[in-house]
Design a protein around this motif. Structure first.
Motif, PDB file in Angstrom:
ATOM      1  N   SER A  51      87.463 160.384  92.002  1.00  0.00           N
ATOM      2  CA  SER A  51      87.954 159.194  91.301  1.00  0.00           C
ATOM      3  C   SER A  51      89.473 159.064  91.453  1.00  0.00           C
ATOM      4  O   SER A  51      89.991 157.963  91.667  1.00  0.00           O
ATOM      5  CB  SER A  51      87.581 159.296  89.822  1.00  0.00           C
ATOM      6  OG  SER A  51      87.951 158.131  89.155  1.00  0.00           O
ATOM      7  N   TYR A  52      90.161 160.208  91.351  1.00  0.00           N
ATOM      8  CA  TYR A  52      91.625 160.178  91.499  1.00  0.00           C
ATOM      9  C   TYR A  52      92.014 159.718  92.905  1.00  0.00           C
ATOM     10  O   TYR A  52      92.884 158.849  93.052  1.00  0.00           O
ATOM     11  CB  TYR A  52      92.223 161.567  91.226  1.00  0.00           C
ATOM     12  CG  TYR A  52      93.679 161.645  91.601  1.00  0.00           C
ATOM     13  CD1 TYR A  52      94.652 160.996  90.848  1.00  0.00           C
ATOM     14  CD2 TYR A  52      94.097 162.336  92.739  1.00  0.00           C
ATOM     15  CE1 TYR A  52      95.986 161.034  91.207  1.00  0.00           C
ATOM     16  CE2 TYR A  52      95.423 162.394  93.105  1.00  0.00           C
ATOM     17  CZ  TYR A  52      96.373 161.735  92.343  1.00  0.00           C
ATOM     18  OH  TYR A  52      97.687 161.763  92.707  1.00  0.00           O
ATOM     19  N   PHE A  53      91.344 160.266  93.913  1.00  0.00           N
ATOM     20  CA  PHE A  53      91.691 159.879  95.293  1.00  0.00           C
ATOM     21  C   PHE A  53      91.315 158.419  95.569  1.00  0.00           C
ATOM     22  O   PHE A  53      91.995 157.753  96.351  1.00  0.00           O
ATOM     23  CB  PHE A  53      91.031 160.830  96.310  1.00  0.00           C
ATOM     24  CG  PHE A  53      91.764 162.125  96.421  1.00  0.00           C
ATOM     25  CD1 PHE A  53      93.055 162.173  96.934  1.00  0.00           C
ATOM     26  CD2 PHE A  53      91.188 163.313  95.991  1.00  0.00           C
ATOM     27  CE1 PHE A  53      93.746 163.371  97.019  1.00  0.00           C
ATOM     28  CE2 PHE A  53      91.876 164.514  96.071  1.00  0.00           C
ATOM     29  CZ  PHE A  53      93.159 164.544  96.586  1.00  0.00           C
ATOM     30  N   HIS A  54      90.294 157.944  94.895  1.00  0.00           N
ATOM     31  CA  HIS A  54      89.910 156.528  95.013  1.00  0.00           C
ATOM     32  C   HIS A  54      91.022 155.647  94.444  1.00  0.00           C
ATOM     33  O   HIS A  54      91.474 154.696  95.104  1.00  0.00           O
ATOM     34  CB  HIS A  54      88.595 156.297  94.258  1.00  0.00           C
ATOM     35  CG  HIS A  54      88.136 154.882  94.225  1.00  0.00           C
ATOM     36  ND1 HIS A  54      87.182 154.401  95.085  1.00  0.00           N
ATOM     37  CD2 HIS A  54      88.486 153.832  93.442  1.00  0.00           C
ATOM     38  CE1 HIS A  54      86.977 153.117  94.830  1.00  0.00           C
ATOM     39  NE2 HIS A  54      87.757 152.752  93.819  1.00  0.00           N
ATOM     40  N   GLU A  55      91.479 155.977  93.246  1.00  0.00           N
ATOM     41  CA  GLU A  55      92.484 155.138  92.576  1.00  0.00           C
ATOM     42  C   GLU A  55      93.853 155.253  93.253  1.00  0.00           C
ATOM     43  O   GLU A  55      94.554 154.246  93.382  1.00  0.00           O
ATOM     44  CB  GLU A  55      92.601 155.513  91.088  1.00  0.00           C
ATOM     45  CG  GLU A  55      91.321 155.370  90.284  1.00  0.00           C
ATOM     46  CD  GLU A  55      90.613 154.038  90.422  1.00  0.00           C
ATOM     47  OE1 GLU A  55      91.272 153.012  90.636  1.00  0.00           O
ATOM     48  OE2 GLU A  55      89.371 154.030  90.323  1.00  0.00           O
ATOM     49  N   MET A 125      99.213 168.159  97.655  1.00  0.00           N
ATOM     50  CA  MET A 125      98.289 167.590  96.653  1.00  0.00           C
ATOM     51  C   MET A 125      98.841 167.777  95.242  1.00  0.00           C
ATOM     52  O   MET A 125      98.774 166.870  94.411  1.00  0.00           O
ATOM     53  CB  MET A 125      96.916 168.272  96.744  1.00  0.00           C
ATOM     54  CG  MET A 125      96.095 167.953  97.952  1.00  0.00           C
ATOM     55  SD  MET A 125      95.613 166.240  98.002  1.00  0.00           S
ATOM     56  CE  MET A 125      96.708 165.654  99.256  1.00  0.00           C
ATOM     57  N   LEU A 126      99.386 168.955  95.021  1.00  0.00           N
ATOM     58  CA  LEU A 126      99.961 169.277  93.709  1.00  0.00           C
ATOM     59  C   LEU A 126     101.136 168.351  93.394  1.00  0.00           C
ATOM     60  O   LEU A 126     101.259 167.840  92.259  1.00  0.00           O
ATOM     61  CB  LEU A 126     100.418 170.739  93.708  1.00  0.00           C
ATOM     62  CG  LEU A 126     100.527 171.448  92.367  1.00  0.00           C
ATOM     63  CD1 LEU A 126      99.217 171.433  91.606  1.00  0.00           C
ATOM     64  CD2 LEU A 126     100.981 172.895  92.588  1.00  0.00           C
ATOM     65  N   LEU A 127     101.956 168.093  94.399  1.00  0.00           N
ATOM     66  CA  LEU A 127     103.113 167.199  94.236  1.00  0.00           C
ATOM     67  C   LEU A 127     102.655 165.759  93.964  1.00  0.00           C
ATOM     68  O   LEU A 127     103.250 165.070  93.130  1.00  0.00           O
ATOM     69  CB  LEU A 127     104.010 167.250  95.489  1.00  0.00           C
ATOM     70  CG  LEU A 127     104.858 168.510  95.659  1.00  0.00           C
ATOM     71  CD1 LEU A 127     105.560 168.515  97.022  1.00  0.00           C
ATOM     72  CD2 LEU A 127     105.930 168.608  94.549  1.00  0.00           C
ATOM     73  N   LEU A 128     101.608 165.362  94.689  1.00  0.00           N
ATOM     74  CA  LEU A 128     101.053 164.008  94.506  1.00  0.00           C
ATOM     75  C   LEU A 128     100.525 163.838  93.082  1.00  0.00           C
ATOM     76  O   LEU A 128     100.773 162.804  92.421  1.00  0.00           O
ATOM     77  CB  LEU A 128      99.927 163.763  95.524  1.00  0.00           C
ATOM     78  CG  LEU A 128      99.353 162.346  95.578  1.00  0.00           C
ATOM     79  CD1 LEU A 128     100.380 161.353  96.090  1.00  0.00           C
ATOM     80  CD2 LEU A 128      98.118 162.302  96.457  1.00  0.00           C
ATOM     81  N   LEU A 129      99.823 164.846  92.597  1.00  0.00           N
ATOM     82  CA  LEU A 129      99.288 164.808  91.222  1.00  0.00           C
ATOM     83  C   LEU A 129     100.432 164.757  90.200  1.00  0.00           C
ATOM     84  O   LEU A 129     100.362 163.998  89.219  1.00  0.00           O
ATOM     85  CB  LEU A 129      98.417 166.046  90.967  1.00  0.00           C
ATOM     86  CG  LEU A 129      97.007 166.014  91.556  1.00  0.00           C
ATOM     87  CD1 LEU A 129      96.390 167.401  91.590  1.00  0.00           C
ATOM     88  CD2 LEU A 129      96.109 165.091  90.730  1.00  0.00           C
ATOM     89  N   ALA A 130     101.462 165.556  90.449  1.00  0.00           N
ATOM     90  CA  ALA A 130     102.611 165.607  89.529  1.00  0.00           C
ATOM     91  C   ALA A 130     103.325 164.256  89.493  1.00  0.00           C
ATOM     92  O   ALA A 130     103.659 163.747  88.406  1.00  0.00           O
ATOM     93  CB  ALA A 130     103.576 166.709  89.968  1.00  0.00           C
ATOM     94  N   SER A 131     103.529 163.653  90.659  1.00  0.00           N
ATOM     95  CA  SER A 131     104.209 162.345  90.710  1.00  0.00           C
ATOM     96  C   SER A 131     103.342 161.263  90.054  1.00  0.00           C
ATOM     97  O   SER A 131     103.863 160.367  89.375  1.00  0.00           O
ATOM     98  CB  SER A 131     104.557 161.974  92.150  1.00  0.00           C
ATOM     99  OG  SER A 131     103.380 161.946  92.928  1.00  0.00           O
ATOM    100  N   SER A 132     102.040 161.353  90.216  1.00  0.00           N
ATOM    101  CA  SER A 132     101.123 160.403  89.559  1.00  0.00           C
ATOM    102  C   SER A 132     101.258 160.517  88.041  1.00  0.00           C
ATOM    103  O   SER A 132     101.295 159.499  87.334  1.00  0.00           O
ATOM    104  CB  SER A 132      99.674 160.678  89.963  1.00  0.00           C
ATOM    105  OG  SER A 132      99.510 160.559  91.345  1.00  0.00           O
ATOM    106  N   LEU A 133     101.325 161.779  87.580  1.00  0.00           N
ATOM    107  CA  LEU A 133     101.467 162.028  86.141  1.00  0.00           C
ATOM    108  C   LEU A 133     102.763 161.421  85.603  1.00  0.00           C
ATOM    109  O   LEU A 133     102.779 160.816  84.531  1.00  0.00           O
ATOM    110  CB  LEU A 133     101.477 163.534  85.877  1.00  0.00           C
ATOM    111  CG  LEU A 133     100.159 164.200  85.498  1.00  0.00           C
ATOM    112  CD1 LEU A 133     100.287 165.712  85.528  1.00  0.00           C
ATOM    113  CD2 LEU A 133      99.719 163.764  84.112  1.00  0.00           C
TER     114      LEU A 133
END
Lengths: 236, 155
Positions: A51-55, A125-133
């Motif tokens: 779902s995260y990769f979709h959004e 991936m971790l950086l992408l998640l952190a920036s999304s947050l």
């Protein structure tokens, strides 16, 4: 006098074992991913991952086509919502499922290329998640879901056994790919909601055509990964 | 008065089949005993004094008639039973017919309802109409949100 004949036979047996694993690694992982998808609670984080990769694909499409991301929302049941401003509605709508397929394929491919590459990709991936947050998440539930995903990737980064990290990343890639294979079929509920309905509105091409396109894309990605693995095994 | 008259007339004229007789018709009837026309007033008097009327019957004709009366009454009584039986059978038949009609109506109504339901469940036109209506609603919502904030939602 050393008995070299015994050593050579051991090497041969380990070689055959390795080649057998290498040959069928993709299928073993695929079966494991299919099995995990059926498990009631274990499958939930993997649904969130897809779902995260979709959004985020919707969001990236908006950014590429000149728009921007207002916010990203993820829900406990695996649903998601990306609010964008500007950009091409067609590209943004199409790249939801297609983007998830691409992410799944890319994660598996990069993880398969090299163990170190898998580690680097995990950090990305971790950086992408952190920036999304930081930039696009506004609600508590999405924060919690993204933190769980970040912990999953952080654990893989900290892993000392790189071959296990590689396997885990490949497994993540396949679960994302499987979810992006089956998720578009949920759109065929006659409610005219979701990305398929949005694309049908824009292009006047029926929703089921878009669902078929996404399904074929995901199947093609799976086929390419299976073919790539088989050819590598043959070469080795 | 009318009820008294009618009951009296029924007895006097020997109709005896529980069919109500119109008093207006009775007014002009000729009395079988005296041969005179009987008025309402006289009839009422007779009802009040039935014994007196018997005292005046002296002729053989009258006796014959008096003898014939119970037979007629008996006959009438028999007829009554037959009529009652006939009526009852008629009623039963009519009830049966009514029931049949009701069941027929009910079944036809059921059939029409089921037809409607199946039409509703099958008809793709209805489905497309509803979905297009919902779509219009979504579009309107979407447009209003877009106009207000200039944003798009992607699920």
């Amino acid at each position: 006098m050393q008995d070299y004949s015994k050593d050579s036979s051991k090497d041969r047996s380990t070689e055959t074992k390795t080649s057998f694993w290498q040959k069928y690694q993709f299928y073993f992982l695929l079966i494991a991913a299919i099995f995990v998808r059926q498990l009631p609670f274990v499958s939930i984080p993997f649904n969130w991952l897809e779902s995260y990769f979709h959004e985020i694909s919707h969001g990236i499409a908006a950014l590429i086509t000149g728009g921007n991301i207002v916010k990203i929302q993820l829900f406990a049941n695996g649903a998601g919502l990306c609010t964008t401003q500007g950009g091409s509605a067609f590209v943004i709508s199409f790249l939801g499922y297609a983007g998830a397929t691409f992410w799944g394929w890319a994660i598996y491919r990069v993880a398969s290329a090299h163990q170190r590459a898998a580690q680097v990709f995990s950090v990305i991936m971790l950086l992408l998640l952190a920036s999304s947050l930081v930039f696009w998440v506004r609600d508590l539930l999405t924060i919690i879901i993204l933190l769980v995903l970040a912990i999953m990737f952080a654990l893989t980064v900290k892993m000392r056994q790189l071959n296990v990290l590689q396997l885990l990343m490949q497994f993540f890639g396949l679960t994302i790919l499987l979810n992006s294979l089956f998720s578009p079929t949920y759109l065929l509920d006659g409610r005219n909601l979701g990305d398929g309905a949005a694309l049908a509105e824009i292009t006047f091409v029926p929703e089921f055509v878009w669902v078929i396109i996404w399904f074929v894309l995901a199947l093609g990605a799976l086929y390419l990964l299976a073919k790539g693995k088989a050819s590598k095994a043959k070469a080795s | 008065m009318q009820t008294i008259n009618s009951s009296f007339n029924n007895i006097a004229l020997g109709t005896g089949n529980n069919v109500p007789v119109n008093p207006a018709q009775v007014k002009n009837k000729v009395n079988a005993i005296t041969g005179k026309q009987v008025t309402e007033k006289q009839l009422v008097e007779r009802q009040d004094k039935p014994v007196k009327a018997e005292q005046f019957s002296n002729s053989s004709k009258q006796v014959e008639q008096n003898e014939a009366k119970p037979a007629q009454q008996k006959q009438n009584f028999k007829l009554d039973e037959a009529a009652i039986a006939f009526l009852e059978s008629n009623q039963q038949q009519s009830q049966l017919v009514q029931k049949n009609e009701m069941t027929a109506n009910f079944s036809s109504a059921n059939e029409s309802i089921t037809k409607d339901i199946t039409k509703e469940s099958i008809s793709s036109q209805n489905q497309t109409a509803v979905s297009s209506y919902q779509q219009v609603g979504n579009l309107a919502q979407r447009e209003s949100v877009q106009q207000l904030l200039g944003i798009d939602l992607y699920a």
